[in-house]
Design a protein around this motif. Structure first.
Motif, mmCIF file in Angstrom:
data_model
loop_
_atom_site.group_PDB
_atom_site.id
_atom_site.type_symbol
_atom_site.label_atom_id
_atom_site.label_comp_id
_atom_site.label_asym_id
_atom_site.label_seq_id
_atom_site.Cartn_x
_atom_site.Cartn_y
_atom_site.Cartn_z
ATOM 1 N N GLY B 115 -82.570 -27.105 40.811
ATOM 2 C CA GLY B 115 -81.155 -26.781 40.980
ATOM 3 C C GLY B 115 -80.451 -26.634 39.644
ATOM 4 O O GLY B 115 -80.987 -26.981 38.585
ATOM 5 N N ALA B 116 -79.226 -26.102 39.701
ATOM 6 C CA ALA B 116 -78.509 -25.792 38.466
ATOM 7 C C ALA B 116 -77.761 -27.000 37.909
ATOM 8 O O ALA B 116 -77.277 -26.968 36.782
ATOM 9 C CB ALA B 116 -77.536 -24.646 38.708
ATOM 10 N N ASN B 117 -77.658 -28.075 38.704
ATOM 11 C CA ASN B 117 -76.888 -29.234 38.229
ATOM 12 C C ASN B 117 -77.545 -29.887 37.020
ATOM 13 O O ASN B 117 -78.762 -29.937 36.920
ATOM 14 C CB ASN B 117 -76.773 -30.283 39.339
ATOM 15 C CG ASN B 117 -75.974 -29.761 40.502
ATOM 16 O OD1 ASN B 117 -75.169 -28.840 40.321
ATOM 17 N ND2 ASN B 117 -76.206 -30.295 41.673
ATOM 18 N N THR B 118 -76.701 -30.426 36.160
ATOM 19 C CA THR B 118 -77.215 -31.103 34.978
ATOM 20 C C THR B 118 -77.783 -32.458 35.383
ATOM 21 O O THR B 118 -77.123 -33.243 36.060
ATOM 22 C CB THR B 118 -76.084 -31.309 33.964
ATOM 23 O OG1 THR B 118 -75.469 -30.050 33.741
ATOM 24 C CG2 THR B 118 -76.610 -31.860 32.664
ATOM 25 N N LYS B 119 -79.023 -32.698 34.980
ATOM 26 C CA LYS B 119 -79.635 -34.002 35.249
ATOM 27 C C LYS B 119 -79.418 -34.884 34.023
ATOM 28 O O LYS B 119 -79.542 -34.417 32.890
ATOM 29 C CB LYS B 119 -81.138 -33.839 35.460
ATOM 30 C CG LYS B 119 -81.500 -32.827 36.527
ATOM 31 C CD LYS B 119 -81.625 -33.491 37.873
ATOM 32 C CE LYS B 119 -82.084 -32.512 38.941
ATOM 33 N NZ LYS B 119 -81.164 -31.383 39.150
ATOM 34 N N SER B 120 -79.080 -36.144 34.270
ATOM 35 C CA SER B 120 -78.949 -37.013 33.104
ATOM 36 C C SER B 120 -80.291 -37.685 32.856
ATOM 37 O O SER B 120 -80.857 -38.352 33.718
ATOM 38 C CB SER B 120 -77.837 -38.035 33.300
ATOM 39 O OG SER B 120 -78.246 -38.998 34.204
ATOM 40 N N SER B 215 -78.950 -34.464 28.559
ATOM 41 C CA SER B 215 -78.591 -33.635 29.709
ATOM 42 C C SER B 215 -79.640 -32.556 29.845
ATOM 43 O O SER B 215 -79.992 -31.877 28.891
ATOM 44 C CB SER B 215 -77.202 -33.020 29.522
ATOM 45 O OG SER B 215 -77.215 -32.171 28.421
ATOM 46 N N THR B 217 -80.981 -29.229 31.994
ATOM 47 C CA THR B 217 -80.782 -28.142 32.941
ATOM 48 C C THR B 217 -81.936 -27.151 32.732
ATOM 49 O O THR B 217 -82.651 -27.255 31.745
ATOM 50 C CB THR B 217 -79.456 -27.386 32.698
ATOM 51 O OG1 THR B 217 -79.579 -26.655 31.482
ATOM 52 C CG2 THR B 217 -78.264 -28.306 32.627
#
Lengths: 375, 294
Positions: B115-120, B215, B217
């Motif tokens: 997915g496009a969400n930023t993963k921490s 972060s 992506t």
């Protein structure tokens, strides 16, 4: 051609060019009929102007990649320059002159500024070759996007104010108005773009590019692509012709940018519209249509824009499909083994089709010989 | 004091660039191609560690190991499938465009999976920050680990290339492919080995990069990848010590530019460095000048 008495006898290239113009004209008429009959969804209607923009971008990038033989990855940057120059002019002159004239001048300004950037960037960049040139054009594209995002221009009674920091440091008077607001871009650009204008611009771009290719200058440009050293040794001014192709390509991208700006009310420089991804997308159109084949670029830009929209389920996979197309097309068209295989298939099944290679085929094949000359 | 802290951050970022640039420069030296997908291999490494550590809760060391293995395999597969068929293609643009395609493919596959969400990203480093000069100068554990890893990678790679048979084979292939083949060197194998090493380094760089800048992506790798290429050009493409010097200098330039000129213009400054280098000394700091023959 040549002979005065046989006026209706056209050369092969003229015929080929006529077909290209005809395709665009027929597409225009077909779309107009569909629109008049109400057979087009509002989604498709909204796609018409972007379609024209992509076609112009693909055709102009093909001039750099296919005809000049250098890979430019900063094409979206030129579009960005054109878009901002045109939108800035339109915003300044809103109401000061008739709409049509203003839009026309905006386009001329967009083309001129983008072309000037093309020359400015081309002078250092075109001294480089291949990979270096690709990466430096990419770098320039990113720099342009970066600069536009920190550019603030305002206007008040005293005239224009510039800043690279924020809108407050413009020190505008009370009647002042911020025209370009950094990352927020330009808002309130008049909506002048229409499908008809787009088609006219495509025809003009095609006219410029196709005539350039078939002119003395165009042949000089292609000779540089095919063998730079040989071209130089017969006295072709490499820098001049490279710059010519590069700046014309940039100017057309600039006009496409102006059209883009006047199709949206807000113009911002995001990675999505003017970034590296956009440049790659245009490159995909060029590669799918055939490097050096102008007509192919038009067709592939149309297909690749419409296909994901027509097959709604595929829209998530749009970019993935682009990537696969790019890889498969390159492997299929350029790998020595695939070329041999195609040759064998042609001999086996289509041995009677010897004369089937048109003018477009010759152009794209010229690119193939590029590496041979250098070794 | 802030200058020294910026400098140290710059060296840390530069070490990451240097590790990525080593992959670029080795591949460029041997295959004479710009592996555009190299930056995205970094992203794959980052996601591999992220999945193992954050999703499955396994130890970071295992995560790094798996990431290195995945990236190595990926590097070899990319070379076999996408680059090898085009090695003798008539136009040098062909393989470059394919590499862009591979880069795009990796990004979009990651986009579909994660997915496009930023993963921490949870940092894999658990060393406490180092306090110097009565707490005025703080160096984070990530910075220390990054700089030390950078030094270790550089030493190992230099030893490998200069002291082992495989390393010598690499040098020979990069010098003259035909002659190397005549001397009995397995050219295809050597090129595959180069891609494998480059990709393994990219995995290491991915872990270090994501630990310092947590972060993640699908586009994380693209920009550092391009900047590392700038570093490789800066140092002289094809030269291993050049990539190290170029990487570290570029990291320092970027951090200082961000701190003292403009944070929004940091990328533009880095690219301006590239343009200046190419105009003034196109072969880079340590590059060899190759005469063009007719």
């Amino acid at each position: 051609m040549g002979k005065m008495n046989s006026k209706l006898k056209f050369s092969k290239t003229t015929k080929s060019n006529m077909i290209t113009y005809l395709i665009v004209a027929v597409a225009f008429v077909a779309v107009k009929i569909l629109l008049a009959g109400g057979h087009m969804s509002s989604l498709m209607e909204g796609l018409l102007v972007p379609l024209c923009i992509y076609v112009m971008l693909a055709v102009s990038l093909n001039l750099t990649v296919g005809i000049l033989g250098e890979l430019s990855l900063g094409h979206a940057g030129f579009m960005c320059v054109g878009a901002f120059a045109g939108a800035f002019f339109s915003k300044c002159m809103k109401g000061a002159m008739p709409d049509g004239l203003r839009f026309l001048i905006a386009m001329v300004i967009g083309a001129a500024v983008a072309g000037a950037f093309g020359i400015l960037i081309g002078i250092p960049v075109l001294r480089l070759k291949g990979d270096y040139l690709a990466i430096v054009t990419l770098a320039f594209g990113e720099i342009i996007k970066n600069l536009v995002n920190v550019l603030y221009i305002g206007r008040d009674g005293e005239g224009f104010h510039f800043s690279m920091k924020d809108s407050i440091s413009l020190h505008l008077g009370e009647d002042g108005e911020v025209l370009i607001n950094g990352a927020q871009g330009i808002t309130g650009t008049p909506h002048d773009a229409s499908f008809t204008v787009g088609i006219i611009l495509i025809l003009i771009s095609l006219f410029v590019i196709l005539n350039l290719i078939n002119s003395r200058d165009g042949r000089a440009i292609m000779s540089i692509r095919d063998n730079r050293i040989a071209a130089e040794s017969v006295g072709i001014n490499i820098t001049k012709y490279k710059l010519m192709a590069f700046s014309i390509s940039a100017a057309i991208a600039g006009v496409a940018g102006v059209l883009y700006a006047h199709n949206l009310s807000t113009l911002t420089a995001l990675p999505k519209n003017f970034g590296y991804n956009m440049s790659i997308m245009i490159l995909v159109y060029v590669v799918l249509g055939g490097i050096g084949n102008i007509r192919g670029s038009i067709i592939s830009a149309v297909i690749l824009t419409l296909l994901p929209e027509l097959l709604r389920g595929l829209s998530d996979y749009r970019m993935l499909i682009y990537a696969v197309i790019l890889i498969v097309m390159m492997l299929f068209n350029w790998s020595p083994k695939a070329i041999d295989w195609k040759e064998r298939v042609r001999e086996k099944y289509f041995s009677g089709w010897k004369g089937r290679k048109g003018a477009a085929g010759q152009v794209s094949e010229g690119v193939l010989s590029k590496g041979k000359g250098g070794k | 004091m802030s200058f020294i802290s910026y400098l140290i951050n710059g060296i840390s970022l530069g070490s990451v660039y240097a590790i990525i640039a080593l992959g670029y420069t080795m591949v460029y030296g041997i295959a004479k191609m710009l592996n555009f997908a190299h930056g995205d291999v970094i992203m794959v490494g980052g996601f591999a560690v992220f999945t193992i550590v954050s999703t499955y809760g396994l130890p970071p060391a295992l995560g790094i190991l798996v990431a290195v293995v995945i990236c190595t395999v990926l590097g070899i597969v990319i070379e076999r499938v996408a680059y090898k068929p085009l090695r003798n293609a008539a136009s040098p643009l062909a393989v470059l465009i394919t590499a862009i395609g591979v880069s795009y493919l990796l990004q979009n596959v990651a986009l579909l999976i994660f997915g496009a969400n930023t993963k921490s990203f949870t940092s894999v480093v658990s060393i406490p920050p180092l306090k110097l000069a009565e707490g005025k100068l703080m160096i984070s554990g990530e910075t220390i680990v990054t700089i030390i890893s950078g030094i270790i990678v550089m030493i190992c790679l230099t030893l490998f290339v200069n002291k082992t048979k495989a390393g010598q084979a690499m040098l020979a292939v990069s010098e003259d492919k035909g002659a190397a083949q005549l001397m009995g060197i397995n050219v295809n194998g050597t090129i595959a080995l180069t891609f494998a090493i480059g990709s393994a380094l990219a995995a290491v760089a991915g872990v270090l990069l994501c630990s310092s800048y947590p972060s993640l992506t699908p586009y994380t790798g693209a920009m550092p990848g391009i900047k590392a290429f700038v570093a490789a050009v800066f140092g002289g493409i094809g030269s291993i010590p050049g990539a190290m010097i170029g990487g570290i200098l570029l990291g320092i330039i970027e951090i200082l530019g961000k701190a003292y000129i403009s944070s929004q213009m940091a990328d533009a400054i880095v690219f301006a460095v590239l343009i200046v280098v190419l105009l003034v000394k196109p072969t880079g700091i340590l590059g060899k000048n190759i005469q063009e023959k007719v």
